[in-house]
Scaffold this active site. Sequence first.
Site, short mmCIF file in Angstrom:
data_model
loop_
_atom_site.label_atom_id
_atom_site.label_comp_id
_atom_site.label_asym_id
_atom_site.label_seq_id
_atom_site.Cartn_x
_atom_site.Cartn_y
_atom_site.Cartn_z
N ASP A 1 -7.47 5.40 -3.15
CA ASP A 1 -7.50 4.61 -1.93
C ASP A 1 -7.41 3.17 -2.41
O ASP A 1 -8.10 2.76 -3.35
CB ASP A 1 -8.77 4.84 -1.11
CG ASP A 1 -8.57 4.32 0.31
OD1 ASP A 1 -7.58 4.73 0.95
OD2 ASP A 1 -9.36 3.48 0.77
N SER A 2 -6.51 2.45 -1.78
CA SER A 2 -6.26 1.10 -2.25
C SER A 2 -6.00 0.20 -1.07
O SER A 2 -5.80 0.67 0.05
CB SER A 2 -5.07 1.11 -3.20
OG SER A 2 -4.02 1.88 -2.66
N PHE B 1 6.37 -1.50 -2.67
CA PHE B 1 6.07 -1.00 -1.32
C PHE B 1 4.92 -1.82 -0.74
O PHE B 1 4.38 -2.71 -1.41
CB PHE B 1 5.72 0.50 -1.37
CG PHE B 1 4.38 0.80 -2.03
CD1 PHE B 1 4.29 0.92 -3.40
CD2 PHE B 1 3.22 0.95 -1.27
CE1 PHE B 1 3.07 1.19 -4.01
CE2 PHE B 1 1.99 1.22 -1.87
CZ PHE B 1 1.92 1.34 -3.25
N TYR C 1 2.44 -4.31 0.65
CA TYR C 1 2.36 -5.77 0.68
C TYR C 1 2.98 -6.42 -0.57
O TYR C 1 2.82 -7.63 -0.76
CB TYR C 1 0.89 -6.19 0.81
CG TYR C 1 0.22 -5.71 2.07
CD1 TYR C 1 0.24 -6.47 3.24
CD2 TYR C 1 -0.44 -4.48 2.10
CE1 TYR C 1 -0.37 -6.02 4.40
CE2 TYR C 1 -1.06 -4.01 3.27
CZ TYR C 1 -1.02 -4.78 4.41
OH TYR C 1 -1.62 -4.34 5.56
N ASP C 2 3.66 -5.65 -1.40
CA ASP C 2 4.23 -6.20 -2.65
C ASP C 2 5.06 -7.48 -2.43
O ASP C 2 4.96 -8.41 -3.23
CB ASP C 2 5.09 -5.14 -3.37
CG ASP C 2 4.23 -4.14 -4.13
OD1 ASP C 2 3.02 -4.41 -4.31
OD2 ASP C 2 4.76 -3.10 -4.56
N HIS D 1 -3.69 -3.07 -9.86
CA HIS D 1 -4.95 -2.40 -9.56
C HIS D 1 -4.88 -0.91 -9.89
O HIS D 1 -5.71 -0.36 -10.57
CB HIS D 1 -5.29 -2.62 -8.07
CG HIS D 1 -4.12 -2.36 -7.15
ND1 HIS D 1 -2.87 -2.89 -7.35
CD2 HIS D 1 -4.00 -1.60 -6.02
CE1 HIS D 1 -2.04 -2.48 -6.41
NE2 HIS D 1 -2.71 -1.69 -5.58
P1 ITT Z 1 -2.25 7.86 1.10
O1 ITT Z 1 -3.51 7.67 1.85
O2 ITT Z 1 -1.48 9.09 1.51
O3 ITT Z 1 -2.42 7.78 -0.39
P2 ITT Z 1 -1.60 5.29 2.22
O4 ITT Z 1 -0.38 4.42 2.20
O5 ITT Z 1 -2.18 5.63 3.57
O6 ITT Z 1 -1.23 6.65 1.43
P3 ITT Z 1 -4.04 3.96 1.48
O7 ITT Z 1 -4.78 4.55 2.60
O8 ITT Z 1 -4.68 3.90 0.13
O9 ITT Z 1 -2.64 4.69 1.23
O10 ITT Z 1 -3.59 2.53 1.93
C1 ITT Z 1 -3.15 1.66 1.00
C2 ITT Z 1 -2.32 0.62 1.67
O11 ITT Z 1 -2.59 -0.61 0.97
C3 ITT Z 1 -0.84 0.91 1.48
O12 ITT Z 1 -0.29 1.61 2.57
C4 ITT Z 1 -0.26 -0.47 1.31
O13 ITT Z 1 -0.06 -1.05 2.58
C5 ITT Z 1 -1.40 -1.21 0.60
N1 ITT Z 1 -1.25 -1.10 -0.86
C6 ITT Z 1 -1.99 -0.36 -1.73
N2 ITT Z 1 -1.52 -0.46 -2.98
C7 ITT Z 1 -0.45 -1.28 -2.90
C8 ITT Z 1 0.47 -1.75 -3.83
O14 ITT Z 1 0.43 -1.39 -5.11
N3 ITT Z 1 1.43 -2.56 -3.41
C9 ITT Z 1 1.51 -2.93 -2.13
N4 ITT Z 1 0.70 -2.51 -1.17
C10 ITT Z 1 -0.28 -1.68 -1.54
#
Ligand code: ITT
Length: 228
Positions: free
Chosen positions: A72-73, A153, A155-156, A181
Amino acid sequence: MQNIVLVLATRNKGKVLEFQEMLKGYPVEIRCLNDFGPIPEVEEDGETFDDNAYKKALFTAKVLGLPAISDDSGLVVEALGGEPGVHSARYAGPACNDQANIDKLLAAMKGETNRRAAFHCVVSIAVPSGPALTYEGQCHGVITEEVQGAGGFGYDPVFFCPELGKTFAQASMEEKNRISHRGKALQEVGAEFDKILVWLKARMAEMKPAKPDHTQFEHNDWSQEKMV
Ligand code: ITT
């Protein structure tokens, strides 16, 4: 010896590519959710990255009966009191896309001089019976005034990384993975992968149904049994 299977518990194609790149070379068979039949979506309603990462990994592990790895990120922006944070994926609404999230972020940051932000990531590796391992990584940067670059992808395109001197969307996947991260969290995973494999194998073995115990038959006294 057969490699242990580890399922990538994510529906985000960008993450899948990064996970695959970073875990290649380890003695583990990586599977994606698409390799299986339809799997229900897990509700990400946790208050922390930690809660959500565990929830996603455990849900997938339980449904498939296999060890799963999730992350989760999200983007934590200082001037926005930590938002979008755990709401990063759906910042602009339940059915939004990356562009809508970026537009909302740039609008919220218009005229703001403090543009400091950090990507946070918690990686969880869970087995179907519940136990999990957790790894974390952060990457600090600055929110740009406008979109720069077309790679990556989320916010990159608006995350300027001082260490690279460019946005994540202008960086190659190798450059991003080295310092991001998720890259940092997965480097920790890599650093103790041998221990993780031993742990996973032990946890999965505990779950196996007990073998039938044939020795008991030797003690049965069949002499009184009559054939009918
Ligand atoms: P999963 O839950 O299926 O893994 P998700 O896109 O819903 O996919 P998260 O709930 O962890 O994933 O949300 C993370 C969001 O944060 C992601 O959709 C991006 O908008 C942003 N994000 C996380 N890591 C990123 C990265 O490396 N670069 C750019 N944006 C990122």
